[in-house]
Design an enzyme around this catalytic site. Structure first.
Site, PDB file in Angstrom:
ATOM      1  N   ARG A 112       0.870  -1.170   0.000  1.00 54.14           N
ATOM      2  CA  ARG A 112       0.000   0.000   0.000  1.00 54.14           C
ATOM      3  C   ARG A 112       0.912   1.226   0.000  1.00 54.14           C
ATOM      4  O   ARG A 112       2.008   1.200   0.568  1.00 54.14           O
ATOM      5  CB  ARG A 112      -0.896   0.021   1.240  1.00 54.14           C
ATOM      6  CG  ARG A 112      -1.825  -1.181   1.385  1.00 54.14           C
ATOM      7  CD  ARG A 112      -2.599  -1.104   2.702  1.00 54.14           C
ATOM      8  NE  ARG A 112      -3.504  -2.238   2.846  1.00 54.14           N
ATOM      9  CZ  ARG A 112      -3.193  -3.382   3.463  1.00 54.14           C
ATOM     10  NH1 ARG A 112      -1.976  -3.541   3.986  1.00 54.14           N
ATOM     11  NH2 ARG A 112      -4.078  -4.364   3.562  1.00 54.14           N
ATOM     12  N   HIS A 125      -3.472  -9.223   3.393  1.00 51.97           N
ATOM     13  CA  HIS A 125      -4.918  -9.249   3.605  1.00 51.97           C
ATOM     14  C   HIS A 125      -5.261 -10.174   4.762  1.00 51.97           C
ATOM     15  O   HIS A 125      -4.771 -11.298   4.834  1.00 51.97           O
ATOM     16  CB  HIS A 125      -5.646  -9.745   2.347  1.00 51.97           C
ATOM     17  CG  HIS A 125      -5.704  -8.733   1.258  1.00 51.97           C
ATOM     18  ND1 HIS A 125      -5.942  -9.065  -0.063  1.00 51.97           N
ATOM     19  CD2 HIS A 125      -5.560  -7.381   1.273  1.00 51.97           C
ATOM     20  CE1 HIS A 125      -5.943  -7.971  -0.794  1.00 51.97           C
ATOM     21  NE2 HIS A 125      -5.718  -6.940  -0.019  1.00 51.97           N
ATOM     22  N   LYS A 181      -2.244  -2.457   7.999  1.00 54.28           N
ATOM     23  CA  LYS A 181      -3.476  -2.041   8.663  1.00 54.28           C
ATOM     24  C   LYS A 181      -3.561  -2.660  10.054  1.00 54.28           C
ATOM     25  O   LYS A 181      -3.143  -3.788  10.271  1.00 54.28           O
ATOM     26  CB  LYS A 181      -4.694  -2.468   7.835  1.00 54.28           C
ATOM     27  CG  LYS A 181      -4.897  -1.630   6.575  1.00 54.28           C
ATOM     28  CD  LYS A 181      -6.206  -1.967   5.907  1.00 54.28           C
ATOM     29  CE  LYS A 181      -6.475  -1.052   4.720  1.00 54.28           C
ATOM     30  NZ  LYS A 181      -7.760  -1.363   4.057  1.00 54.28           N
ATOM     31  N   ARG A 189      -0.415  -1.889  -6.776  1.00 51.68           N
ATOM     32  CA  ARG A 189      -0.698  -3.007  -5.866  1.00 51.68           C
ATOM     33  C   ARG A 189      -1.639  -4.007  -6.544  1.00 51.68           C
ATOM     34  O   ARG A 189      -1.440  -5.222  -6.469  1.00 51.68           O
ATOM     35  CB  ARG A 189      -1.319  -2.458  -4.580  1.00 51.68           C
ATOM     36  CG  ARG A 189      -1.699  -3.506  -3.532  1.00 51.68           C
ATOM     37  CD  ARG A 189      -2.054  -2.770  -2.249  1.00 51.68           C
ATOM     38  NE  ARG A 189      -2.810  -3.566  -1.302  1.00 51.68           N
ATOM     39  CZ  ARG A 189      -2.267  -4.401  -0.411  1.00 51.68           C
ATOM     40  NH1 ARG A 189      -0.957  -4.567  -0.383  1.00 51.68           N
ATOM     41  NH2 ARG A 189      -3.033  -5.054   0.443  1.00 51.68           N
ATOM     42  N   HIS A 211      -2.358   2.702  -5.824  1.00 55.15           N
ATOM     43  CA  HIS A 211      -3.018   1.429  -5.516  1.00 55.15           C
ATOM     44  C   HIS A 211      -3.145   0.547  -6.754  1.00 55.15           C
ATOM     45  O   HIS A 211      -3.273  -0.674  -6.643  1.00 55.15           O
ATOM     46  CB  HIS A 211      -4.392   1.681  -4.892  1.00 55.15           C
ATOM     47  CG  HIS A 211      -4.724   0.728  -3.786  1.00 55.15           C
ATOM     48  ND1 HIS A 211      -3.991   0.642  -2.625  1.00 55.15           N
ATOM     49  CD2 HIS A 211      -5.692  -0.211  -3.676  1.00 55.15           C
ATOM     50  CE1 HIS A 211      -4.505  -0.282  -1.834  1.00 55.15           C
ATOM     51  NE2 HIS A 211      -5.533  -0.822  -2.445  1.00 55.15           N
ATOM     52  N   TYR A 238      -9.520 -10.500  -6.989  1.00 51.05           N
ATOM     53  CA  TYR A 238      -8.640 -10.588  -8.147  1.00 51.05           C
ATOM     54  C   TYR A 238      -8.889 -11.828  -8.993  1.00 51.05           C
ATOM     55  O   TYR A 238      -8.400 -11.931 -10.111  1.00 51.05           O
ATOM     56  CB  TYR A 238      -7.172 -10.581  -7.694  1.00 51.05           C
ATOM     57  CG  TYR A 238      -6.775  -9.316  -6.993  1.00 51.05           C
ATOM     58  CD1 TYR A 238      -6.434  -8.176  -7.708  1.00 51.05           C
ATOM     59  CD2 TYR A 238      -6.764  -9.252  -5.606  1.00 51.05           C
ATOM     60  CE1 TYR A 238      -6.082  -7.004  -7.060  1.00 51.05           C
ATOM     61  CE2 TYR A 238      -6.408  -8.076  -4.948  1.00 51.05           C
ATOM     62  CZ  TYR A 238      -6.074  -6.968  -5.690  1.00 51.05           C
ATOM     63  OH  TYR A 238      -5.726  -5.808  -5.049  1.00 51.05           O
TER      64      TYR A 238
END
Length: 320
Positions: free
Chosen positions: A167, A287, A191, A264, A261, A296
Site C-alpha cells: 500500500r 490481507h 493495517k 498493488r 493502488h 482478483y
C-alpha cells in the site's frame, strides 16, 4: 460534495470532546492507521453538522435518536454519496456509539437496525504487464531518466510498489531500518498496526540500493529516519507519491489515470496470471481475509476463459 468526506453544513462544527476521546481510543487501544482515524473524524463531524440543524450534538450522544440517524443516511443518498463512503460513515458512527455505551454516555445505539448500502461490485483496476514495465523503465527522453535524486527516488518507489504490492501508506511509512537490502525484504507496518515482512524483487532491490546510496542528498535533518524523503527533507507523503506515480504513467504513455493502488492491484493480478496460488498472494498483500484477495480471481478467470474459447473443440469461438 466529495464522495469520501465533507460537511452537510456550510460551517465546520467544533469537535466535541466525546469524538476526540473516541478517536484517541482508536489510535491508542485499537492501533488504527492515522489516515483511517482522520477519515472517521471527518465522518463524525459531518454527522455533527447534520445534528446541529436540530439543536443536537454528539457531545450529548444519548439524545440522538434512530430518526436522526435514518435522516442522515437519507441525506447521503440524496447527495449521491458513494456507497462505500456511506458504509464507512455508518461504521464510524457504530464504533462511536459502542464506545459511548461502554463509557455509559449513551443507553442505546441509534444506528441499530440500519443496514449498510449494498456496495457496487467494482473490480480493482490494474495495468497490464507492458504498461507496468513501461512505467518503471523510463525512456531516454523522459524526465525520469535525467539521473536526478528525485528521479532515483521515484523509480525506487514505483519498483517497490509494483514489485512488492505495498500500500502506498506502507511504502512512505518505511524507515531506514525497515529496509534490508541484503536479505531482500522490507518490514511493513500494515493495517491495524500489523507487521509483516515483504520480499523485494531483484529490480526493486537494485533501484532501492541506488536510492539508498543517494538518500543523503535529500536529508536536511540528520535524525530523520524516513526512507523516502521529499524535496524538503521530510517524509514523503501519500499525496506526493500519488502525483509522482501519475506523472510517471503519463511519461510512459499510459492513457488512464494511474494511482499508487493500481500498482498493488497490478502486482496481485500479474502474480495470479503467472500461476501463484491465492493464499500466497493473500500473505504477500497482507490481507486478513481471503475474500479480500478473491476480488482478483475474476481477472484470472477471464484469462482462462479466453484460452478456453480459443482452444476447446466445443467452444463456439474455436468453430468460427
Amino acid at each position: 460534495m466529495s464522495s469520501t468526506s465533507g460537511s452537510t453544513d456550510a460551517a465546520a462544527p467544533a469537535r466535541p470532546e466525546t469524538v476526540a476521546a473516541y478517536l484517541d481510543h482508536l489510535a491508542v487501544a485499537k492501533g488504527y492507521a492515522p489516515a483511517t482515524i482522520a477519515a472517521y473524524g471527518e465522518d463524525l463531524l459531518q454527522f455533527e453538522a447534520y445534528l446541529a440543524r436540530s439543536g443536537l450534538t454528539l457531545a450529548r450522544p444519548g439524545e440522538v435518536t434512530r430518526g436522526q440517524a435514518r435522516g442522515f443516511l437519507a441525506e447521503l443518498h440524496r447527495r449521491r454519496e458513494a456507497k462505500t463512503s456511506m458504509g464507512r460513515k455508518l461504521s464510524a458512527l457504530r464504533g462511536f456509539y459502542v464506545f459511548m455505551r461502554q463509557k455509559k454516555l449513551a443507553a442505546a445505539d441509534p444506528l441499530s437496525g440500519l443496514k449498510n448500502p449494498k456496495p457496487e461490485k467494482r473490480q480493482p483496476r490494474a495495468l497490464n504487464v507492458d504498461e507496468a514495465v513501461a512505467l518503471v523503465s523510463p525512456r531516454a527522453a523522459s524526465p525520469h531518466a535525467d539521473g536526478s535524486i528525485a528521479s532515483c527516488r521515484d523509480l525506487a518507489l514505483a519498483e517497490l510498489l509494483y514489485g512488492s504490492g505495498l500500500r502506498v501508506s506502507e511504502a512512505v511509512g518505511l524507515d531506514v531500518n525497515d529496509v534490508d537490502l541484503s536479505q531482500g525484504i522490507v518490514r511493513v507496518l500494515g493495517k491495524g498496526s500489523k507487521e509483516r515482512l515483504a520480499p523485494v524483487s531483484d529490480a526493486a532491490r537494485k533501484r532501492l540500493r541506488e536510492y539508498s546510496m543517494r538518500r543523503g542528498e535529500l536529508v536536511t535533518a540528520p535524525a530523520e529516519q524516513a526512507f523516502f524523503l521529499g524535496a524538503r527533507g521530510g517524509r514523503l507523503d501519500r499525496r506526493q507519491a500519488a502525483r509522482i506515480l501519475d506523472a510517471m504513467a503519463k511519461e510512459a504513455g499510459i492513457a488512464q489515470h494511474t494511482h499508487p493502488h493500481m500498482l498493488r492491484h497490478s502486482f496481485a493480478t500479474h502474480l495470479l496470471e503467472s500461476g501463484a496460488d491465492l493464499r500466497s498472494v493473500q500473505e504477500l498483500l497482507g490481507h486478513e481475509r481471503l475474500s479480500t484477495t478473491q476480488r482478483y480471481t475474476h481477472l484470472e478467470l477471464a484469462r482462462i476463459m479466453q484460452v478456453y474459447d480459443k482452444a476447446h473443440p466445443r467452444s463456439d469461438e474455436s468453430k468460427s
